[in-house]
Design an enzyme around this catalytic site. Structure first.
Site, PDB file in Angstrom:
ATOM      1  CG  ASP A 153      21.744   2.692  10.148  1.00 20.31           C
ATOM      2  OD1 ASP A 153      20.963   1.750  10.348  1.00 20.31           O
ATOM      3  OD2 ASP A 153      22.079   3.503  11.039  1.00 20.31           O
ATOM      4  CD  GLU A 154      25.959  -0.436   8.345  1.00 15.88           C
ATOM      5  OE1 GLU A 154      25.323   0.438   7.706  1.00 15.88           O
ATOM      6  OE2 GLU A 154      27.186  -0.437   8.464  1.00 15.88           O
ATOM      7  CB  SER A 190      -1.000   0.012   1.167  1.00 12.26           C
ATOM      8  OG  SER A 190      -0.368   0.289   2.375  1.00 12.26           O
ATOM      9  CG  ASN A 220      11.913   1.159   6.445  1.00 10.38           C
ATOM     10  OD1 ASN A 220      11.093   0.618   5.693  1.00 10.38           O
ATOM     11  ND2 ASN A 220      12.025   0.815   7.721  1.00 10.38           N
ATOM     12  CG  HIS A 274       9.275   1.124  12.135  1.00  6.42           C
ATOM     13  ND1 HIS A 274       9.375  -0.223  11.895  1.00  6.42           N
ATOM     14  CD2 HIS A 274       9.019   1.264  13.451  1.00  6.42           C
ATOM     15  CE1 HIS A 274       9.191  -0.874  13.039  1.00  6.42           C
ATOM     16  NE2 HIS A 274       8.974   0.007  13.998  1.00  6.42           N
TER      17      HIS A 274
HETATM   18  C1  GRF Z   1       3.691  -0.743   6.854  1.00  9.02           C
HETATM   19  O1  GRF Z   1       3.014  -0.691   8.084  1.00  9.02           O
HETATM   20  C2  GRF Z   1       5.087  -0.179   6.992  1.00  9.02           C
HETATM   21  O2  GRF Z   1       5.177   0.843   7.934  1.00  9.02           O
HETATM   22  C3  GRF Z   1       5.877  -1.367   7.466  1.00  9.02           C
HETATM   23  O3  GRF Z   1       5.327  -2.469   6.782  1.00  9.02           O
HETATM   24  C4  GRF Z   1       3.977  -2.172   6.424  1.00  9.02           C
HETATM   25  C5  GRF Z   1       3.891  -2.336   4.940  1.00  9.02           C
HETATM   26  O4  GRF Z   1       2.590  -2.148   4.446  1.00  9.02           O
HETATM   27  N1  GRF Z   1       7.291  -1.171   7.216  1.00  9.02           N
HETATM   28  P1  GRF Z   1       2.367  -1.985   2.896  1.00  9.02           P
HETATM   29  O5  GRF Z   1       2.976  -3.199   2.227  1.00  9.02           O
HETATM   30  O6  GRF Z   1       3.030  -0.713   2.466  1.00  9.02           O
HETATM   31  O7  GRF Z   1       0.895  -1.943   2.727  1.00  9.02           O
END
Ligand code: GRF
Length: 201
Positions: free
Chosen positions: A140-141, A12, A106, A108
């Protein structure tokens, strides 16, 4: 800017990014490839529907470094300048991170550094926090550790469970990821150590 997106599942955030590029909300950009480490990732079909090239590169028993090297080669071949992890469920090797310095992002679903790793929304509910949210950061790693670009808070309600909280955070994830990408593409931020700051013009 040429963008590559790595996914493992639903996609998504990937879809939100592709659509924001297509609508010009993320300007002067193109999503040139979506790479999944899983054939079953639902996001693959969503990318194909939007005419974005997709690749599946599975780990297949190789080392992390070997797997990442193949992904990096495909990204380099397409001159990808910015890599977005969007539900990509693997830690990246040092070599991969070093090949794209400050070029990997990324998202999170928590306010980092709280609740790193898997099931962040469930961790937040179990801990009993009243506020959680989402974080866009450079990669980062180390797991969920790189410099923070943007965060959005989301209230945790008494009757929330991991599912309802995840759904509410997800709505904000899409907007936050898009805004962060627009900032980067437009050169509106600068990096000072761990701090990502708005550029003064
Ligand atoms: C999201 O909650 C994102 O924050 C996390 O993994 C989930 C991925 O959802 N890293 P989608 O595949 O983007 O719908």
């Amino acid at each position: 800017m040429k963008i590559g997106i790595l996914i493992s599942g639903r996609g998504s955030n990937m879809t939100a990014i592709i659509d924001a590029v297509l609508s010009g909300q993320i300007p002067d950009s193109e999503v040139v490839v979506v790479i999944s480490d899983k054939t079953s990732a639902q996001g693959l079909e969503k990318a194909q529907l939007r005419d974005v090239e997709t690749l599946v590169i599975e780990k297949n028993g190789r080392s992390r470094a070997e797997h990442d090297a193949e992904i990096a080669a495909e990204l380099k071949k397409r001159n990808v300048e910015l890599i977005c992890l969007a539900g990509y469920m693997r830690l990246l090797s040092k070599e991969f991170v070093q090949a794209f310095p400050n070029r990997i992002l990324n998202i999170h679903p928590s306010l980092l550094p709280s609740f790193k790793g898997l099931n962040a929304q469930e961790q937040a509910i179990e801990y009993g926090v009243k506020v959680s949210g989402c974080t866009v950061h450079f990669v980062d790693e180390n797991l969920d550790h790189g410099a923070i670009i943007a965060q959005k808070t989301v209230e945790v309600f008494d009757d929330d469970n991991a599912e309802t909280l995840s759904a509410r955070i997800l709505e904000h994830e899409h907007a936050l990821y898009i805004e962060s990408l627009a900032q980067i593409v437009e050169g509106r931020i600068e990096i000072q150590g761990r701090r990502v700051l708005a550029k003064k013009f």
